[in-house]
Each structure stands twice: as C-alpha cells, then as structure tokens.
Scaffold this motif. Sequence first.
Motif, PDB file in Angstrom:
ATOM      1  N   ILE A  46       0.938  -1.281   0.031  1.00 24.93           N
ATOM      2  CA  ILE A  46       0.066  -0.042  -0.160  1.00 24.93           C
ATOM      3  C   ILE A  46       0.797   1.264   0.098  1.00 24.93           C
ATOM      4  O   ILE A  46       0.577   2.002  -0.636  1.00 24.93           O
ATOM      5  CB  ILE A  46      -0.832  -0.093   1.262  1.00 24.93           C
ATOM      6  CG1 ILE A  46      -2.060  -1.106   1.082  1.00 24.93           C
ATOM      7  CG2 ILE A  46      -1.596   1.299   1.200  1.00 24.93           C
ATOM      8  CD1 ILE A  46      -2.843  -1.593   2.389  1.00 24.93           C
ATOM      9  N   LEU A  47       1.894   1.281   1.008  1.00 22.22           N
ATOM     10  CA  LEU A  47       2.797   2.323   1.079  1.00 22.22           C
ATOM     11  C   LEU A  47       3.650   2.573  -0.228  1.00 22.22           C
ATOM     12  O   LEU A  47       3.516   3.750  -0.813  1.00 22.22           O
ATOM     13  CB  LEU A  47       3.689   2.410   2.244  1.00 22.22           C
ATOM     14  CG  LEU A  47       3.209   2.364   3.684  1.00 22.22           C
ATOM     15  CD1 LEU A  47       4.075   1.962   4.485  1.00 22.22           C
ATOM     16  CD2 LEU A  47       2.443   3.582   3.869  1.00 22.22           C
ATOM     17  N   ALA A  48       3.991   1.589  -1.045  1.00 23.11           N
ATOM     18  CA  ALA A  48       4.964   1.697  -2.224  1.00 23.11           C
ATOM     19  C   ALA A  48       3.911   2.240  -3.359  1.00 23.11           C
ATOM     20  O   ALA A  48       4.312   3.054  -4.005  1.00 23.11           O
ATOM     21  CB  ALA A  48       5.292   0.195  -2.557  1.00 23.11           C
ATOM     22  N   SER A  53       4.471   7.827  -7.687  1.00 21.60           N
ATOM     23  CA  SER A  53       3.486   8.312  -8.925  1.00 21.60           C
ATOM     24  C   SER A  53       3.643   7.168 -10.006  1.00 21.60           C
ATOM     25  O   SER A  53       2.379   7.363 -10.810  1.00 21.60           O
ATOM     26  CB  SER A  53       3.857   9.696  -9.174  1.00 21.60           C
ATOM     27  OG  SER A  53       5.121   9.653  -9.870  1.00 21.60           O
ATOM     28  N   HIS A  54       4.551   6.580 -10.330  1.00 22.65           N
ATOM     29  CA  HIS A  54       4.578   5.719 -11.332  1.00 22.65           C
ATOM     30  C   HIS A  54       3.689   4.301 -11.397  1.00 22.65           C
ATOM     31  O   HIS A  54       3.294   3.778 -12.368  1.00 22.65           O
ATOM     32  CB  HIS A  54       6.183   4.804 -11.798  1.00 22.65           C
ATOM     33  CG  HIS A  54       7.146   6.281 -12.182  1.00 22.65           C
ATOM     34  ND1 HIS A  54       7.804   6.736 -11.357  1.00 22.65           N
ATOM     35  CD2 HIS A  54       7.268   6.730 -13.596  1.00 22.65           C
ATOM     36  CE1 HIS A  54       8.766   7.772 -11.883  1.00 22.65           C
ATOM     37  NE2 HIS A  54       8.327   7.783 -13.195  1.00 22.65           N
ATOM     38  N   LEU A  55       3.230   4.303 -10.170  1.00 20.66           N
ATOM     39  CA  LEU A  55       2.540   3.278  -9.733  1.00 20.66           C
ATOM     40  C   LEU A  55       0.903   3.701  -9.636  1.00 20.66           C
ATOM     41  O   LEU A  55       0.045   2.876  -9.352  1.00 20.66           O
ATOM     42  CB  LEU A  55       2.767   2.409  -8.384  1.00 20.66           C
ATOM     43  CG  LEU A  55       4.173   2.020  -8.600  1.00 20.66           C
ATOM     44  CD1 LEU A  55       4.251   0.819  -7.247  1.00 20.66           C
ATOM     45  CD2 LEU A  55       4.260   0.800  -9.998  1.00 20.66           C
ATOM     46  N   THR A  57      -1.592   3.663 -11.494  1.00 23.40           N
ATOM     47  CA  THR A  57      -2.251   2.897 -12.557  1.00 23.40           C
ATOM     48  C   THR A  57      -3.515   2.170 -12.049  1.00 23.40           C
ATOM     49  O   THR A  57      -3.374   1.827 -10.860  1.00 23.40           O
ATOM     50  CB  THR A  57      -1.313   2.374 -13.292  1.00 23.40           C
ATOM     51  OG1 THR A  57      -0.847   1.315 -12.723  1.00 23.40           O
ATOM     52  CG2 THR A  57      -0.155   3.242 -13.843  1.00 23.40           C
ATOM     53  N   PRO A  58      -4.419   1.863 -12.937  1.00 24.28           N
ATOM     54  CA  PRO A  58      -5.479   0.927 -12.511  1.00 24.28           C
ATOM     55  C   PRO A  58      -4.918  -0.300 -11.900  1.00 24.28           C
ATOM     56  O   PRO A  58      -5.637  -0.888 -11.130  1.00 24.28           O
ATOM     57  CB  PRO A  58      -6.233   0.802 -13.796  1.00 24.28           C
ATOM     58  CG  PRO A  58      -5.978   2.002 -14.523  1.00 24.28           C
ATOM     59  CD  PRO A  58      -4.504   2.453 -14.239  1.00 24.28           C
ATOM     60  N   MET A  59      -4.058  -1.004 -12.359  1.00 20.54           N
ATOM     61  CA  MET A  59      -3.463  -2.186 -12.072  1.00 20.54           C
ATOM     62  C   MET A  59      -3.310  -2.035 -10.367  1.00 20.54           C
ATOM     63  O   MET A  59      -3.517  -3.001  -9.532  1.00 20.54           O
ATOM     64  CB  MET A  59      -2.445  -2.709 -12.683  1.00 20.54           C
ATOM     65  CG  MET A  59      -1.966  -4.083 -12.593  1.00 20.54           C
ATOM     66  SD  MET A  59      -0.619  -4.779 -13.479  1.00 20.54           S
ATOM     67  CE  MET A  59       0.868  -4.351 -12.642  1.00 20.54           C
ATOM     68  N   TYR A  60      -2.559  -1.054 -10.385  1.00 23.87           N
ATOM     69  CA  TYR A  60      -1.784  -1.042  -8.984  1.00 23.87           C
ATOM     70  C   TYR A  60      -2.859  -0.382  -8.103  1.00 23.87           C
ATOM     71  O   TYR A  60      -2.902  -0.574  -6.670  1.00 23.87           O
ATOM     72  CB  TYR A  60      -0.595  -0.221  -8.762  1.00 23.87           C
ATOM     73  CG  TYR A  60       0.637  -0.792  -9.596  1.00 23.87           C
ATOM     74  CD1 TYR A  60       1.140  -1.821  -9.066  1.00 23.87           C
ATOM     75  CD2 TYR A  60       1.028  -0.518 -10.851  1.00 23.87           C
ATOM     76  CE1 TYR A  60       2.203  -2.575  -9.642  1.00 23.87           C
ATOM     77  CE2 TYR A  60       2.134  -1.125 -11.402  1.00 23.87           C
ATOM     78  CZ  TYR A  60       2.655  -2.223 -10.941  1.00 23.87           C
ATOM     79  OH  TYR A  60       3.701  -3.018 -11.561  1.00 23.87           O
ATOM     80  N   PHE A  61      -3.950   0.380  -8.534  1.00 21.84           N
ATOM     81  CA  PHE A  61      -5.085   0.480  -7.634  1.00 21.84           C
ATOM     82  C   PHE A  61      -5.795  -0.450  -7.120  1.00 21.84           C
ATOM     83  O   PHE A  61      -6.079  -0.627  -5.847  1.00 21.84           O
ATOM     84  CB  PHE A  61      -5.927   1.771  -8.489  1.00 21.84           C
ATOM     85  CG  PHE A  61      -7.166   1.903  -7.775  1.00 21.84           C
ATOM     86  CD1 PHE A  61      -7.346   2.815  -6.861  1.00 21.84           C
ATOM     87  CD2 PHE A  61      -8.594   1.320  -8.342  1.00 21.84           C
ATOM     88  CE1 PHE A  61      -8.692   3.170  -6.295  1.00 21.84           C
ATOM     89  CE2 PHE A  61      -9.530   1.514  -7.680  1.00 21.84           C
ATOM     90  CZ  PHE A  61      -9.806   2.436  -6.682  1.00 21.84           C
ATOM     91  N   PHE A  62      -6.165  -1.553  -8.077  1.00 16.35           N
ATOM     92  CA  PHE A  62      -6.596  -2.529  -7.705  1.00 16.35           C
ATOM     93  C   PHE A  62      -5.633  -3.452  -6.668  1.00 16.35           C
ATOM     94  O   PHE A  62      -6.227  -4.144  -5.667  1.00 16.35           O
ATOM     95  CB  PHE A  62      -7.046  -3.558  -8.800  1.00 16.35           C
ATOM     96  CG  PHE A  62      -8.033  -2.918  -9.502  1.00 16.35           C
ATOM     97  CD1 PHE A  62      -9.445  -2.522  -9.104  1.00 16.35           C
ATOM     98  CD2 PHE A  62      -7.972  -2.682 -10.892  1.00 16.35           C
ATOM     99  CE1 PHE A  62     -10.448  -1.925  -9.781  1.00 16.35           C
ATOM    100  CE2 PHE A  62      -9.129  -2.192 -11.830  1.00 16.35           C
ATOM    101  CZ  PHE A  62     -10.109  -1.742 -11.199  1.00 16.35           C
ATOM    102  N   LEU A  63      -4.452  -3.571  -6.851  1.00 19.14           N
ATOM    103  CA  LEU A  63      -3.534  -4.255  -5.890  1.00 19.14           C
ATOM    104  C   LEU A  63      -3.631  -3.484  -4.699  1.00 19.14           C
ATOM    105  O   LEU A  63      -3.633  -4.294  -3.680  1.00 19.14           O
ATOM    106  CB  LEU A  63      -2.080  -4.143  -6.588  1.00 19.14           C
ATOM    107  CG  LEU A  63      -0.956  -4.808  -5.660  1.00 19.14           C
ATOM    108  CD1 LEU A  63      -1.350  -6.220  -5.621  1.00 19.14           C
ATOM    109  CD2 LEU A  63       0.348  -4.538  -6.430  1.00 19.14           C
ATOM    110  N   ARG A 302      12.100  -0.657  -3.345  1.00 18.53           N
ATOM    111  CA  ARG A 302      13.355  -0.395  -2.941  1.00 18.53           C
ATOM    112  C   ARG A 302      13.677   1.175  -2.563  1.00 18.53           C
ATOM    113  O   ARG A 302      14.478   1.573  -1.487  1.00 18.53           O
ATOM    114  CB  ARG A 302      14.344  -0.580  -3.799  1.00 18.53           C
ATOM    115  CG  ARG A 302      14.793  -2.093  -3.785  1.00 18.53           C
ATOM    116  CD  ARG A 302      16.019  -2.317  -4.939  1.00 18.53           C
ATOM    117  NE  ARG A 302      15.537  -2.050  -6.389  1.00 18.53           N
ATOM    118  CZ  ARG A 302      15.095  -3.066  -6.990  1.00 18.53           C
ATOM    119  NH1 ARG A 302      15.202  -4.331  -6.721  1.00 18.53           N
ATOM    120  NH2 ARG A 302      14.920  -2.874  -8.343  1.00 18.53           N
ATOM    121  N   LYS A 303      12.932   1.958  -3.228  1.00 19.88           N
ATOM    122  CA  LYS A 303      12.769   3.488  -2.919  1.00 19.88           C
ATOM    123  C   LYS A 303      12.103   3.777  -1.563  1.00 19.88           C
ATOM    124  O   LYS A 303      12.736   4.618  -0.606  1.00 19.88           O
ATOM    125  CB  LYS A 303      12.004   4.177  -4.309  1.00 19.88           C
ATOM    126  CG  LYS A 303      12.642   4.137  -5.455  1.00 19.88           C
ATOM    127  CD  LYS A 303      11.807   4.725  -6.412  1.00 19.88           C
ATOM    128  CE  LYS A 303      12.246   4.806  -7.920  1.00 19.88           C
ATOM    129  NZ  LYS A 303      11.507   5.338  -8.915  1.00 19.88           N
TER     130      LYS A 303
END
Length: 312
Positions: A46-48, A53-55, A57-63, A302-303
């Motif tokens: 969730i924090l990552a 900002s690169h994440l 996207t819809p895929m990572y929103f659902f994740l 990692r970031k």
Amino acid sequence: MNSRNETHVSNFLLMEVTEDPELQSLFFSLFLSMYAFTVLGNVLIILAVSSDSHLHTPMYFFLSNLSINDICLSTTTIPKMLVNIQTQNQSISYPGCLTQVCFLLVFASLESCLLAAMAYDRYVAICHPLRYTVIMNSRFCALLILLPLVFIIMDALLHSLMVLRLFFCTDVKIPLFFCEVVQLIKLACSDTLINNILMYFATSVFGGIPVCGIIFSYIQIASSVLRIPSAGGKYKAFSTCGSHLSVMSLFYGTGIGNNISSALTNSSRNTAVVSMMYTLVPQMMNPFIYSLRNRDMKGALRKLISRTASLQ
C-alpha cells in the motif's frame, strides 16, 4: 426436534488449535508470525503504491485495494484465535460470532470481486491497449470496487439477520477456529431452508459471476496473445498477467481445497486447518508474489525502504 432442546445461546465454542498444552506456545508464535507478515507485507504494498507516482495506474489501484482487503480478512479471524490460544478459552460471544460471520462474508466476497476486476484490467490492457486509459478511467475503476461492495455488504447483513432468527441446540461447538455462516446453519435446530437457499444464491452470485468474468477475460487474453507473431511479444504479454494468475490460483486453489476437504474428510480438525489456510495463506503470500514477480513493484519497494532508512 423438541423445543426444549432449542435455546437462545449467549456464547459459542470454537475448536482448539491444539489439545497439547506444550504445543500451544508454538502455534501461537506460528500464527502470530504469519499474521505479522501478512499485515507488514500488505502495508508495504500500500505504501509503495501510494508513494510512487509511476504506480498510480488502475492495476496498482486494484492491487492496493486487494492488500487492504487482505489485511481486513486476516484480522477478522486471526486475532481472536490468538487470544483464545493465549487464554486457553475457546468461547466467543454470540454478537462476536455474528460480527465475525458478517465481516468474513464481506472480505471473502470482495476478494473474489477484486481478482475479477484485476483480470478485466489485464484484458483491456492486452486486448484494447489503445483504448486502455479511456476505458479504465479512475471513475470506472472506483465503480468496479464500490458497486460490488454495496451488494456484498447488503448480502452479509442479510445473512447475519437470517442467522438471528435461528434457534440453536444445546451443543454450540463450532468445528472451526472461527465463526462461519455454514457451520452456524448446521448447528441450528430450527428450520434453515431459507438460510440455505440464500447461502447457495449468494455463493452463485458473488462466487460464480467473478469466476465467469475471470474465465472470459483470460480466454480473450489467450486469444489475443496467440495472434502475436513473435515469441518475445507473447512472453511480454503473458508476463504482465503472471502475478495475477499466481494470486488467483492461490486464492481459488485453497478455496477449492477447503470445499473438497469438507466434503471428503470426516476429520473436523483437518477441515478446520484447511479453512484457516484459506483465510490466511493467500493473504500472506500475495505481497511476496507481487514484489518478487513485478519489476516496478520491486523498484518502488526499494525506494520506499531507502527513503525510510535515510529518515532514521
């Protein structure tokens, strides 16, 4: 059955994790560690996603929503079980049991719907890449979560209200480590026909529709990928679905194993163990699957870790 054998209960008794006192501390440590890994892994996801900002996207929103749901699903059952192991008291109050039933229905059903939404996201990304940002806009993505959630909550509340009308026999031992609606219906001495009809209907809707959506999405994905001429292109397209396929297989695999175990085995303890794995193992493994198989997620983690370390 005679009415004298029916009663309004104030408590139910859950199954003991182990009857050996020497093993209780071992099981307590084991389940506490698994729960801690589940919470920590999903919080990191969730924090990552939120910090990179690169994440966004819809895929990572659902994740990220899947991670929130996994934390909630594990929290519905594991903390109470840990308290019971520590206090050596298997009792759970009637309101507590109904609350557990309601939340378990909500989060288990929502998990299935989230997996279906993620499958649809991959279908649009692979089969309609030029229209992806138009179709999978933020409003539509929110609707894919909120609309099923409204119906799921209504269904869970209806199940809970239908359980309230039941009378229970003097034997109130639940052969699981947590309260589950099917087991409560089996314990009832009053007529459960309406409860069973509602349960089968809800299972077919909140289980069957997401599964059909997932199957449709992957049939279309496979058809599109097979038309790609280069082997590298096929691999790249399929690799974007690898993490989701792994998570989906784990969730539905343990669910099918739970149903098969309930149908074939006479051992209530084996059934209880399999049921616990269904509500714990997929939720614990999902963050590891996505962080190990996804390059963008590994980079974001990692970031996040380096940024956290630099602040200390």
